[in-house]
Design an enzyme around this catalytic site. Sequence first.
Site, short mmCIF file in Angstrom:
data_model
loop_
_atom_site.label_atom_id
_atom_site.label_comp_id
_atom_site.label_asym_id
_atom_site.label_seq_id
_atom_site.Cartn_x
_atom_site.Cartn_y
_atom_site.Cartn_z
N HIS A 17 2.27 -1.54 22.01
CA HIS A 17 2.88 -2.03 20.77
C HIS A 17 4.31 -1.46 20.62
O HIS A 17 5.23 -2.18 20.24
CB HIS A 17 2.05 -1.61 19.55
CG HIS A 17 0.68 -2.21 19.50
ND1 HIS A 17 -0.46 -1.47 19.26
CD2 HIS A 17 0.27 -3.49 19.65
CE1 HIS A 17 -1.51 -2.28 19.27
NE2 HIS A 17 -1.10 -3.51 19.50
N LYS A 41 -13.28 -5.85 6.26
CA LYS A 41 -13.47 -5.14 7.54
C LYS A 41 -12.88 -3.76 7.42
O LYS A 41 -11.70 -3.62 7.10
CB LYS A 41 -12.75 -5.90 8.67
CG LYS A 41 -13.62 -6.88 9.42
CD LYS A 41 -13.01 -7.10 10.80
CE LYS A 41 -13.03 -8.54 11.22
NZ LYS A 41 -11.99 -8.84 12.21
N ARG A 90 -0.36 -9.95 27.23
CA ARG A 90 -0.71 -9.15 28.40
C ARG A 90 -1.34 -9.96 29.52
O ARG A 90 -1.36 -9.53 30.66
CB ARG A 90 -1.74 -8.06 28.00
CG ARG A 90 -1.19 -6.99 27.13
CD ARG A 90 -2.30 -6.27 26.41
NE ARG A 90 -2.87 -7.13 25.37
CZ ARG A 90 -3.75 -6.74 24.47
NH1 ARG A 90 -4.20 -5.50 24.49
NH2 ARG A 90 -4.20 -7.58 23.57
N SER A 128 -5.84 -1.57 21.94
CA SER A 128 -6.39 -0.71 20.89
C SER A 128 -7.89 -0.49 21.12
O SER A 128 -8.40 0.60 20.93
CB SER A 128 -6.17 -1.34 19.51
OG SER A 128 -4.80 -1.50 19.26
P1 ADP Z 1 -4.37 -8.47 16.66
O1 ADP Z 1 -5.53 -7.80 15.99
O2 ADP Z 1 -3.60 -9.40 15.77
O3 ADP Z 1 -4.65 -9.06 18.02
P2 ADP Z 1 -3.23 -6.10 17.86
O4 ADP Z 1 -2.93 -4.93 17.01
O5 ADP Z 1 -4.36 -5.96 18.81
O6 ADP Z 1 -3.35 -7.32 16.86
O7 ADP Z 1 -1.93 -6.52 18.69
C1 ADP Z 1 -0.75 -6.97 18.06
C2 ADP Z 1 0.11 -7.69 19.09
O8 ADP Z 1 0.48 -6.79 20.13
C3 ADP Z 1 -0.60 -8.87 19.78
O9 ADP Z 1 0.34 -9.90 20.01
C4 ADP Z 1 -1.04 -8.27 21.10
O10 ADP Z 1 -1.18 -9.26 22.11
C5 ADP Z 1 0.12 -7.33 21.38
N1 ADP Z 1 -0.24 -6.24 22.28
C6 ADP Z 1 -1.32 -5.44 22.21
N2 ADP Z 1 -1.33 -4.54 23.22
C7 ADP Z 1 -0.21 -4.80 23.95
C8 ADP Z 1 0.35 -4.22 25.15
N3 ADP Z 1 -0.26 -3.24 25.80
N4 ADP Z 1 1.52 -4.73 25.61
C9 ADP Z 1 2.12 -5.77 24.95
N5 ADP Z 1 1.65 -6.35 23.84
C10 ADP Z 1 0.49 -5.88 23.34
#
Ligand code: ADP
Length: 153
Positions: A17, A41, A90, A128
């Site tokens: 992120h 949630k 990703r 995450s």
């Molecule tokens: P959501 O619950 O909306 O999927 P996340 O917090 O998991 O949100 O992720 C937010 C954004 O960051 C999403 O577009 C996700 O694809 C991107 N993302 C998550 N991990 C990575 C990473 N390792 N590299 C690049 N983008 C990422």
Amino acid sequence: MKKAIFPGSFDPFTLGHADIVRRGLQVFDHIVIAVGVNEHKQGWIAAKERLRALRELYKDNANVSVERYEGLTTDFAKRCGAGFILRGVRSLKDFEYELDMADVNRQLDENLETVVLLAHPELSAVSSSMVRELHHFGHDIQTWLPENLNYKL
Ligand code: ADP
């Protein structure tokens, strides 16, 4: 001014992120990290703590702000005065999901553009959910988090 929101759960906010925010700042003047909260949630880290730790992490960067939001991402973008939604991809699986989301969001607000950055190859396995899992099995998760991001778990 080009302003984007970067919406997500960020539960927790990982190196992946942080990389999207860093590279997004080469494209946008301001990024609002939009921490999505769903009243029904619980999440792993409490929303309040997710916000506190992220605000602390970016406190010295005037081009990044951190906000909580509930409801539709497009409504939140409008409230912020942002013209762009920033997301990261990703894998093909992410891509399909992002494509669907971008289509829906375009239908809700045709002036809002989704911009997707491809994950850095070294970070494309970081998620995450993986970090939560590692923590569950007793691993030190700090390796996967930005150095100055300290959650009170
Ligand atoms: P959501 O619950 O909306 O999927 P996340 O917090 O998991 O949100 O992720 C937010 C954004 O960051 C999403 O577009 C996700 O694809 C991107 N993302 C998550 N991990 C990575 C990473 N390792 N590299 C690049 N983008 C990422």
